[in-house]
Design an enzyme around this catalytic site. Structure first.
Site, short mmCIF file in Angstrom:
data_model
loop_
_atom_site.label_atom_id
_atom_site.label_comp_id
_atom_site.label_asym_id
_atom_site.label_seq_id
_atom_site.Cartn_x
_atom_site.Cartn_y
_atom_site.Cartn_z
CG HIS A 104 -7.02 0.57 -0.59
ND1 HIS A 104 -6.75 -0.58 0.12
CD2 HIS A 104 -8.36 0.82 -0.43
CE1 HIS A 104 -7.87 -0.99 0.70
NE2 HIS A 104 -8.85 -0.18 0.37
CB SER A 105 -9.43 -1.10 -3.68
OG SER A 105 -10.55 -1.81 -4.14
CG MET A 106 -9.56 1.08 -9.74
SD MET A 106 -10.66 2.44 -10.22
CE MET A 106 -9.69 3.85 -9.63
CB SER A 157 -3.52 -2.09 -0.31
OG SER A 157 -4.55 -2.14 0.66
#
Length: 267
Positions: free
Chosen positions: A94-96, A121
């Site tokens: 997720h993200s990073m 994500s």
């Protein structure tokens, strides 16, 4: 798989019985911890062994130095995962964590142990990432609060803030310094998830993750912002489980991969 085999990099959330056929390895966002995924096991079938990645400098690893370079972090995670490749490994970031998961997938592929699937994500694909200058603590806190207002309790408490800031500084430095050039293509299924109102990444950008693989690609959107996965946890994890079930066994050594199929779902 014993506890000693997964520590210190991973936390197992949920049972890991004899039925396990796939390992789902989850990688959190900047400043995030393995505990983000602590309730996911309740939505997964016993065939999926859930491992959440614990980056250095947080939770039980709070005394360790945080990693602030993508190459170092991805190398270490990939090395820790290779002994766990007795089962097919699927990666969710997720993200990073999506960028980290992609870099880990490339390393596993290079080592002859390609992942069974990659789930990304709320993060732009590599070719869309833009230069970001390093920022001071105040700007980091403001950015975190912009994306995740629920983190206000920790960031506005002076004691808790001092505990979480080292990890945030390192992660934001890692993100600022990550400048991927042309990367090899994967040949694994990739699914991109996103919040339809995410201020940092658009649905169209998330669909461009299709360019990282010659394998099957799908995308799915949920209502909400950057942390859409919190209110839609059951639906998201249920979708992950369905994907893993559909792809079960496809990535075992010596098997022929299915032909490429492209489809897009959601918003």
């Amino acid at each position: 798989m014993t506890t000693s085999a997964i520590r210190p990099w991973f936390r197992r959330y949920g049972p890991a019985g004899r039925e396990a056929a796939t390992r789902l390895v989850c990688l959190p966002h900047a400043g995030g911890a393995a505990s983000l995924f602590r309730t996911w096991g309740g939505y997964l079938p016993p065939e999926v062994d859930l491992l959440a990645t614990c980056y250095p400098g947080r939770q039980e690893r709070i005394g360790e130095a945080c990693r602030d370079r993508m190459d170092v972090l991805a190398d270490e995670i990939a090395d820790a995962l290779l002994p766990l490749s007795d089962l097919p490994l699927a990666l969710f970031g997720h993200s990073m964590g999506a960028s980290v998961a992609h870099e880990v997938a490339l390393r596993l592929n290079r080592a002859g142990a390609p992942p069974a699937a990659l789930f990304v994500s709320a993060r732009q694909p590599p070719h869309r990432l833009e230069a970001r200058p390093e920022v001071d603590d105040g700007s980091i806190v403001d950015d975190v609060l912009r994306l995740d207002p629920d983190s206000a309790v920790a960031l506005r408490d002076p004691h808790l803030r001092e505990l979480v800031l080292p990890a945030l500084r390192a992660d934001y430095r890692l993100v600022a310094g990550y400048r991927p050039g042309p990367l090899p293509l994967l040949d694994v299924p990739v699914t991109a998830y996103f919040g339809s109102e995410d201020p940092d990444v658009s649905p169209a950008e998330m669909r461009e993750w299709a360019s990282v693989t010659t394998g099957e690609f799908r995308s799915r959107g949920f209502p909400g912002g950057h942390f859409y996965l919190t209110p839609h946890q059951a639906a998201l994890v249920g979708d992950l489980a369905a994907r893993l079930s559909a792809w079960s066994g496809q990535r075992r050594p010596g098997q022929v991969r299915p032909s490429r199929i492209r489809a897009t779902e959601g918003r």
